[in-house]
Design a protein around this motif. Structure first.
Motif, PDB file in Angstrom:
ATOM      1  N   ASP A 455       0.813  -1.222   0.000  1.00 38.32           N
ATOM      2  CA  ASP A 455       0.000   0.000   0.000  1.00 38.32           C
ATOM      3  C   ASP A 455       0.849   1.276   0.000  1.00 38.32           C
ATOM      4  OD1 ASP A 455      -2.307  -1.400  -0.126  1.00 38.32           O
ATOM      5  OD2 ASP A 455      -2.981  -1.000   1.927  1.00 38.32           O
ATOM      6  N   VAL A 456       2.183   1.132   0.124  1.00 35.28           N
ATOM      7  CA  VAL A 456       3.038   2.318   0.213  1.00 35.28           C
ATOM      8  C   VAL A 456       2.899   3.236  -1.013  1.00 35.28           C
ATOM      9  CG1 VAL A 456       5.427   3.146   0.353  1.00 35.28           C
ATOM     10  CG2 VAL A 456       4.650   1.282   1.836  1.00 35.28           C
ATOM     11  N   PRO A 457       2.961   2.683  -2.246  1.00 37.47           N
ATOM     12  CA  PRO A 457       2.839   3.591  -3.400  1.00 37.47           C
ATOM     13  C   PRO A 457       1.506   4.342  -3.403  1.00 37.47           C
ATOM     14  CG  PRO A 457       3.534   1.389  -4.094  1.00 37.47           C
ATOM     15  CD  PRO A 457       3.214   1.296  -2.641  1.00 37.47           C
ATOM     16  N   ARG A 458       0.411   3.651  -3.041  1.00 39.39           N
ATOM     17  CA  ARG A 458      -0.903   4.313  -3.017  1.00 39.39           C
ATOM     18  C   ARG A 458      -0.931   5.391  -1.943  1.00 39.39           C
ATOM     19  NH1 ARG A 458      -5.923   1.637  -2.400  1.00 39.39           N
ATOM     20  NH2 ARG A 458      -5.072   0.295  -0.779  1.00 39.39           N
ATOM     21  N   MET A 459      -0.222   5.152  -0.847  1.00 40.79           N
ATOM     22  CA  MET A 459      -0.213   6.142   0.228  1.00 40.79           C
ATOM     23  C   MET A 459       0.560   7.392  -0.191  1.00 40.79           C
ATOM     24  SD  MET A 459       1.131   5.694   4.074  1.00 40.79           S
ATOM     25  CE  MET A 459       1.539   7.064   5.127  1.00 40.79           C
ATOM     26  N   HIS A 464      -7.748  11.256  -1.739  1.00 36.50           N
ATOM     27  CA  HIS A 464      -8.389  11.177  -0.442  1.00 36.50           C
ATOM     28  C   HIS A 464      -9.059   9.820  -0.192  1.00 36.50           C
ATOM     29  CE1 HIS A 464     -10.491  12.832   3.035  1.00 36.50           C
ATOM     30  NE2 HIS A 464     -11.522  12.133   2.615  1.00 36.50           N
ATOM     31  N   ASP A 465      -9.852   9.350  -1.153  1.00 31.00           N
ATOM     32  CA  ASP A 465     -10.572   8.090  -0.953  1.00 31.00           C
ATOM     33  C   ASP A 465      -9.640   6.893  -0.857  1.00 31.00           C
ATOM     34  OD1 ASP A 465     -13.081   8.988  -0.568  1.00 31.00           O
ATOM     35  OD2 ASP A 465     -13.642   8.970  -2.717  1.00 31.00           O
ATOM     36  N   THR A 466      -8.547   6.980  -1.608  1.00 31.74           N
ATOM     37  CA  THR A 466      -7.556   5.904  -1.532  1.00 31.74           C
ATOM     38  C   THR A 466      -7.058   5.750  -0.096  1.00 31.74           C
ATOM     39  OG1 THR A 466      -6.864   6.540  -3.739  1.00 31.74           O
ATOM     40  CG2 THR A 466      -5.380   5.087  -2.526  1.00 31.74           C
ATOM     41  N   MET A 467      -6.872   6.893   0.579  1.00 33.14           N
ATOM     42  CA  MET A 467      -6.312   6.860   1.940  1.00 33.14           C
ATOM     43  C   MET A 467      -7.187   6.040   2.889  1.00 33.14           C
ATOM     44  SD  MET A 467      -3.605   8.310   1.492  1.00 33.14           S
ATOM     45  CE  MET A 467      -3.309   8.653  -0.230  1.00 33.14           C
ATOM     46  N   LYS A 468      -8.514   6.113   2.622  1.00 33.00           N
ATOM     47  CA  LYS A 468      -9.432   5.376   3.506  1.00 33.00           C
ATOM     48  C   LYS A 468      -9.275   3.863   3.371  1.00 33.00           C
ATOM     49  CE  LYS A 468     -13.055   8.886   3.515  1.00 33.00           C
ATOM     50  NZ  LYS A 468     -14.402   9.224   3.067  1.00 33.00           N
ATOM     51  N   SER A 469      -8.725   3.439   2.237  1.00 33.81           N
ATOM     52  CA  SER A 469      -8.648   1.995   2.008  1.00 33.81           C
ATOM     53  C   SER A 469      -7.272   1.412   2.348  1.00 33.81           C
ATOM     54  CB  SER A 469      -8.990   1.694   0.547  1.00 33.81           C
ATOM     55  OG  SER A 469      -7.951   2.197  -0.274  1.00 33.81           O
ATOM     56  N   LEU A 470      -6.359   2.253   2.854  1.00 31.09           N
ATOM     57  CA  LEU A 470      -5.014   1.727   3.146  1.00 31.09           C
ATOM     58  C   LEU A 470      -5.051   0.795   4.355  1.00 31.09           C
ATOM     59  CD1 LEU A 470      -2.952   5.041   2.826  1.00 31.09           C
ATOM     60  CD2 LEU A 470      -3.195   3.222   1.101  1.00 31.09           C
ATOM     61  N   LYS A 471      -4.322  -0.305   4.222  1.00 32.82           N
ATOM     62  CA  LYS A 471      -4.257  -1.234   5.359  1.00 32.82           C
ATOM     63  C   LYS A 471      -2.885  -1.137   6.008  1.00 32.82           C
ATOM     64  CE  LYS A 471      -8.142  -3.754   5.150  1.00 32.82           C
ATOM     65  NZ  LYS A 471      -9.221  -2.892   5.596  1.00 32.82           N
ATOM     66  N   ALA A 472      -2.867  -1.399   7.318  1.00 34.03           N
ATOM     67  CA  ALA A 472      -1.605  -1.303   8.060  1.00 34.03           C
ATOM     68  C   ALA A 472      -1.167  -2.674   8.543  1.00 34.03           C
ATOM     69  CB  ALA A 472      -1.787  -0.396   9.265  1.00 34.03           C
ATOM     70  N   ASP A 473       0.136  -2.782   8.794  1.00 32.43           N
ATOM     71  CA  ASP A 473       0.644  -3.968   9.481  1.00 32.43           C
ATOM     72  C   ASP A 473       0.435  -3.733  10.971  1.00 32.43           C
ATOM     73  OD1 ASP A 473       1.493  -5.878   7.660  1.00 32.43           O
ATOM     74  OD2 ASP A 473       3.328  -4.762   7.216  1.00 32.43           O
ATOM     75  N   ARG A 494      12.112   8.334   6.564  1.00 31.28           N
ATOM     76  CA  ARG A 494      11.745   9.708   6.843  1.00 31.28           C
ATOM     77  C   ARG A 494      10.620  10.210   5.928  1.00 31.28           C
ATOM     78  NH1 ARG A 494      14.283  14.733   9.257  1.00 31.28           N
ATOM     79  NH2 ARG A 494      12.535  16.084   8.778  1.00 31.28           N
ATOM     80  N   ALA A 495      10.724   9.926   4.631  1.00 30.63           N
ATOM     81  CA  ALA A 495       9.744  10.469   3.686  1.00 30.63           C
ATOM     82  C   ALA A 495       8.346   9.927   3.963  1.00 30.63           C
ATOM     83  CB  ALA A 495      10.173  10.141   2.259  1.00 30.63           C
ATOM     84  N   LEU A 496       8.286   8.645   4.263  1.00 27.07           N
ATOM     85  CA  LEU A 496       6.979   8.022   4.507  1.00 27.07           C
ATOM     86  C   LEU A 496       6.379   8.535   5.822  1.00 27.07           C
ATOM     87  CD1 LEU A 496       5.190   5.964   3.049  1.00 27.07           C
ATOM     88  CD2 LEU A 496       6.146   4.185   4.526  1.00 27.07           C
ATOM     89  N   GLN A 497       7.245   8.696   6.838  1.00 25.87           N
ATOM     90  CA  GLN A 497       6.763   9.205   8.121  1.00 25.87           C
ATOM     91  C   GLN A 497       6.237  10.629   7.942  1.00 25.87           C
ATOM     92  OE1 GLN A 497       6.782   7.464  11.494  1.00 25.87           O
ATOM     93  NE2 GLN A 497       5.210   9.044  11.342  1.00 25.87           N
ATOM     94  N   SER A 498       6.940  11.387   7.136  1.00 26.19           N
ATOM     95  CA  SER A 498       6.560  12.773   6.906  1.00 26.19           C
ATOM     96  C   SER A 498       5.214  12.836   6.159  1.00 26.19           C
ATOM     97  CB  SER A 498       7.707  13.423   6.123  1.00 26.19           C
ATOM     98  OG  SER A 498       7.356  14.653   5.688  1.00 26.19           O
ATOM     99  N   ARG A 499       5.039  11.938   5.194  1.00 27.02           N
ATOM    100  CA  ARG A 499       3.766  11.851   4.463  1.00 27.02           C
ATOM    101  C   ARG A 499       2.619  11.503   5.427  1.00 27.02           C
ATOM    102  NH1 ARG A 499       0.044  13.074   0.729  1.00 27.02           N
ATOM    103  NH2 ARG A 499      -1.110  11.276  -0.070  1.00 27.02           N
TER     104      ARG A 499
END
Ligand code: ASP
Length: 589
Positions: A455-459, A464-473, A494-499
């Motif tokens: 899901d990282v590339p989609r994140m 906005h709607d994509t964000m609602k469908s992201l799954k986490a570990d 760092r980049a992902l945390q910042s996002r």
């Protein structure tokens, strides 16, 4: 010498030995020429006998002892004529030859027995007396054993116990912080940790590899029976691990704790997707001591002319096995009213009774034929005698309401058995949760949780709607409907945390200000890492089949967040306020 033995250890094998015991006078009984005293300490109760014929003076002194007097006695162990099989020391008693009062005691404000006559407030105010009760003491001792067993298991797995600071900067775990003013830095405050989250991640950057700590956490939330403003976690973090390895390690810890402290062997824990938990049980912490899972009826119950169902987003029900005959129409009405209370807020409750005589009755019989209802029954695999309870409405709300009903039916039907433990992992939580009111995203677990790799590339690029469908570990350990632990694989880039901070509504400055140290650390070789924290107080309570964590905490706070014994919180004097640069007058304006 105060004692040669404790009050729980003397047996027939000690007969004729002279012993010295010390403890508290629990009860005293007078039978003319004889006085019997129960002497209590942490280890048990031993019966003392004073005989008028042998030593009248001593017997008189014994009669004058008040409850909870602290005494030391010397005497000879002898066999009891009237044995007490319910007590470990019940075969013997001590014939006393010396008695010394070590300390007198006022009459306690409540009885110090298995069930006490003291109310909650009184027990809290005199917590030292409440803690003298075996039941409460057993809980505290259980807790100690559990902590020792946790340390042992984790040490064997090469975890390092590291203490992290209490005076820190806010770590968001979704609650308010307790703050501490800094005398040396006027106008500035420390926050007490809601958890050691950022520190344990930093320890992974430092290469500690496996960290644990049994640690106090502080959250300024409204209190409930299973919440305390300060509570304890078994907090852990590991480097170079996958979600699977973390789950296996902590499933191992849980099994080992059950084995060492309760002698219970737990089977392997099932893993359930978050979405399935909600769909089948209406809850992300299902109680699996019983099944009664949800069955959706939209395809068979809609478009038959019953507008309540037709207009609903979801029609869903449960099957209460062999309850059809037990529930009269009056009982169903009562149950419906129970569902309609504001705490649950259901609009109505539809039933279908498959009578054991083959009859079919339903509150919506006007709209559905017997054949229709049979189709529903088949979906539930219902047998003669079963009762279907069905709700409809907006999906999320309806599932929540049905979950309450499922638990209530489980309780009524005696399916939530004490001593039965059904652990499971709930996995694949969403990363973000959309807050309709505030119109913003919240982190479902916390802001340091990593999305699933795929899901990282989609994140990074999605809308906005994509964000609602992201799954986490992210995962929770659930036992008997209680959340025992939760954790996640973390972001280590760092980049992902910042996002993630962006998505959560932090400005660049705010993110830098609060978490610059962590993102900075990520730039110096942060390993992939993840972890978990167990709610230690709750684990104690659940393992003992109790709902409240309070009796597993030596000095708990009450519902107002107060410690009744030491009377905290309380005002501080003017000089202290001056030193801290706090002007209460000014604060009020
Ligand atoms: N810090 C988290 C909590 O307190 C646990 C974790 O993610 O390890 O719930």
């Amino acid at each position: 010498m105060y004692r040669t033995h404790n009050c729980g250890e003397l047996r027939m094998s000690h007969i004729d030995q002279e012993v010295t015991l010390s403890g508290w006078m629990a009860t005293s009984r007078d039978f003319g020429g004889m006085t019997f005293i129960d002497l209590r300490d942490r280890y048990g109760i031993t019966q003392l006998v004073f005989n008028m014929d042998d030593n009248a003076e001593l017997c008189e002194s014994a009669r004058k002892l008040g409850r909870e007097f602290v005494i030391r006695v010397v005497g000879k162990v002898r066999e009891r004529s009237n044995k007490n099989p319910n007590r470990a020391t019940g075969d013997i008693e001590i014939e006393i030859s010396q008695l010394e009062i070590l300390n007198a005691a006022k009459t306690p404000p409540f009885t110090i027995e298995e069930t006490t006559d003291g109310g909650d407030d009184l027990r809290m105010k005199y917590r030292y007396l409440d803690l003298r009760r075996k039941k409460v003491q057993d809980n505290i001792i259980f807790r100690s054993n559990l902590a020792i067993a946790s340390r042992k298991y984790l040490a064997e797995q090469q975890f390092v116990e590291v203490e992290t600071p209490f005076l820190i900067k806010s770590t968001p775990e979704g609650a308010r912080d307790f703050v501490v003013p800094s005398r040396m830095n006027p106008g500035q405050f420390y926050a007490l940790p809601q958890s050691p989250q950022t520190f344990k991640q930093i320890l992974m950057v430092s290469g500690l590899d496996k960290y644990f700590q049994i640690v106090k956490c502080f959250r300024d939330e409204d209190l409930r029976a299973d919440r305390q403003p300060e509570f304890t976690q078994i907090d852990c973090e590991m480097s170079f691990v996958t979600q699977d390895e973390i789950l296996n390690t902590f499933e191992g810890l849980t099994k080992s704790l059950f084995k060492t402290t309760l002698d219970i062997e737990l089977p392997d824990f099932p893993r359930m997707q978050y979405d399935d938990a909600l769909r089948l049980y209406g809850s992300d912490k299902p109680d699996l001591r019983f099944e009664m899972s949800f069955v959706e009826l939209n395809d068979v119950a809609q478009n038959k002319g019953f507008s309540v169902f037709d207009e609903a987003e979801l029609v869903v029900g449960i099957c209460a096995a062999q309850q059809a005959d037990a529930y009269s129409n009056k009982d169903i009405k009562k149950l419906t009213e129970w569902m309609q209370r504001p705490q649950i807020g259901a609009k109505g409750l539809v039933y279908v009774k498959f009578g054991s005589d083959g009859s079919i009755k339903s509150s919506v019989g006007k709209f559905f034929s017997e054949d229709d209802l049979k189709v529903w029954g088949a979906k539930f695999n219902a047998k003669p005698g079963d009762l279907l309870l069905i709700l409809s409405g907006e999906a999320e709300k309806t599932r929540k309401q049905l979950s309450d009903l499922r638990l209530e039916m489980g309780k009524r039907m005696g399916l939530m058995k004490a001593g039965d433990f059904k652990p499971l992992w709930v996995v694949d939580f969403p990363l973000l949760e959309w807050d309709e009111e505030a119109e913003r995203f919240h982190a479902m677990h916390h802001p340091f949780t990593s999305p699933k790799k795929e899901d990282v590339p989609r994140m990074l690029t999605g809308d906005h709607d994509t964000m609602k469908s992201l799954k986490a570990d992210a995962y929770d350990l659930v036992i008997n409907g209680a959340e025992i632990g939760g954790g996640s694989i973390r972001i280590h880039d760092r980049a992902l945390q910042s996002r993630n901070f962006d998505l959560l509504g932090f400005t660049k400055e705010e993110a830098e200000n609060q978490f610059g140290f962590l993102m900075g650390a990520f730039e110096y070789g942060a390993p992939p890492h993840g972890g978990i924290a167990f709610g230690f107080d709750r684990l104690c309570a659940v393992m003992n089949g109790q709902a409240s964590i309070r009796d597993f905490i030596a000095f708990p706070k009450n519902n107002q967040g107060k410690d009744m014994m030491i009377d905290a919180p309380s005002p501080i004097d003017q000089q202290q306020l001056n030193e801290l640069n706090i002007d209460l007058q000014k604060e009020k304006i």
